[in-house]
Design a protein around this motif. Structure first.
Motif, PDB file in Angstrom:
ATOM      1  N   SER A  65       0.948  -1.284  -0.057  1.00 36.44           N
ATOM      2  CA  SER A  65      -0.061  -0.050  -0.209  1.00 36.44           C
ATOM      3  C   SER A  65       0.904   1.104   0.179  1.00 36.44           C
ATOM      4  O   SER A  65       2.091   1.075   0.613  1.00 36.44           O
ATOM      5  CB  SER A  65      -0.836  -0.037   1.157  1.00 36.44           C
TER       6      SER A  65
ATOM      7  N   ASN B  20       0.042   3.643   1.727  1.00 34.72           N
ATOM      8  CA  ASN B  20       0.025   4.034   3.079  1.00 34.72           C
ATOM      9  C   ASN B  20       0.767   3.230   3.949  1.00 34.72           C
ATOM     10  O   ASN B  20       0.815   3.859   5.242  1.00 34.72           O
ATOM     11  CB  ASN B  20      -1.522   3.891   3.580  1.00 34.72           C
TER      12      ASN B  20
ATOM     13  N   MET C 142       3.162   5.957   6.056  1.00 32.95           N
ATOM     14  CA  MET C 142       2.419   6.683   7.127  1.00 32.95           C
ATOM     15  C   MET C 142       2.241   5.614   8.305  1.00 32.95           C
ATOM     16  O   MET C 142       2.318   6.001   9.308  1.00 32.95           O
ATOM     17  CB  MET C 142       1.204   6.996   6.588  1.00 32.95           C
TER      18      MET C 142
ATOM     19  N   THR D 290      -0.126  12.116  12.259  1.00 31.18           N
ATOM     20  CA  THR D 290      -0.418  10.991  11.470  1.00 31.18           C
ATOM     21  C   THR D 290      -1.725  10.542  11.292  1.00 31.18           C
ATOM     22  O   THR D 290      -2.149   9.805  10.768  1.00 31.18           O
ATOM     23  CB  THR D 290       0.241   9.504  11.752  1.00 31.18           C
TER      24      THR D 290
ATOM     25  N   ASP E 196      -6.312   1.039   1.359  1.00 28.25           N
ATOM     26  CA  ASP E 196      -6.972   1.945   2.368  1.00 28.25           C
ATOM     27  C   ASP E 196      -7.441   1.326   3.709  1.00 28.25           C
ATOM     28  O   ASP E 196      -7.841   1.787   4.670  1.00 28.25           O
ATOM     29  CB  ASP E 196      -7.927   3.060   1.958  1.00 28.25           C
TER      30      ASP E 196
ATOM     31  N   PHE F 255      -7.533   4.426   6.356  1.00 29.45           N
ATOM     32  CA  PHE F 255      -6.719   5.440   5.889  1.00 29.45           C
ATOM     33  C   PHE F 255      -7.771   6.360   4.921  1.00 29.45           C
ATOM     34  O   PHE F 255      -8.501   5.970   4.143  1.00 29.45           O
ATOM     35  CB  PHE F 255      -5.536   5.157   5.115  1.00 29.45           C
TER      36      PHE F 255
ATOM     37  N   GLY G 223      -4.381  10.136   2.910  1.00 29.96           N
ATOM     38  CA  GLY G 223      -3.031   9.802   3.094  1.00 29.96           C
ATOM     39  C   GLY G 223      -2.740   9.975   4.780  1.00 29.96           C
ATOM     40  O   GLY G 223      -1.772   9.857   5.194  1.00 29.96           O
TER      41      GLY G 223
END
Length: 151
Positions: A2, A4, A7, A26, A77, A113, A116
């Motif tokens: 991903s 993500n 993050m 975050t 996500d 998520f 972002g």
């Protein structure tokens, strides 16, 4: 993999350092946290701060993946993972005074998520096991169960 993932890594590093400012950075402003074991829900950055303070004041733990635990991405996500909290009971939790006892508490988390940032976390864990580890009241009926592994 991903987009993500970076993050998620920044979030976990900040959370394990108990760095509130970096942890909140975050999180999406509309974030939501669900602790299914205690039936608590927190929303927004103020709620996230309350969530983290409650747990960080009660436990000096880090989040780790134990051998054999799994994780996966559902699309880009949603992240699902088994992990473990490892550390000590250092402050009051659910009315139980700090015992200093070490804990090793497995849990499952669903992370979502948006834009972002992390927008939701849902935690599932065995509250009876956690209470037993910190010296809280147990559930007497569990002691009689066959095949029980109550370390």
């Amino acid at each position: 993999m991903s987009s993500n993932l970076p993050m998620l890594g920044r979030h976990l590093a900040a959370e394990n350092a108990h760095d509130l400012a970096r942890t909140l950075a975050t999180l999406h402003p509309d974030c939501e946290f669900y602790d299914h074991a205690t039936q608590q829900t927190w929303t927004g950055h103020a709620g996230a701060e309350a969530h983290y303070r409650q747990h960080w004041q009660a436990f000096d733990v880090t989040v780790e993946r134990a051998p054999g635990q799994i994780s996966f991405w559902q699309g880009d996500d949603v992240y699902v993972a088994q992990a473990v909290w490892r550390g000590a009971h250092i402050g009051e939790f659910l009315g139980i005074a700090p015992s200093g006892r070490q804990i090793e508490q497995p849990f499952t988390v669903f992370v979502r998520f948006r834009d972002g940032l992390m927008v939701a976390e849902e935690f599932f864990y065995d509250l009876a096991s956690l209470m037993q580890q910190i010296g809280g009241p147990g559930i007497a009926a569990l002691d009689a169960l066959p095949f029980r592994n109550a370390a």
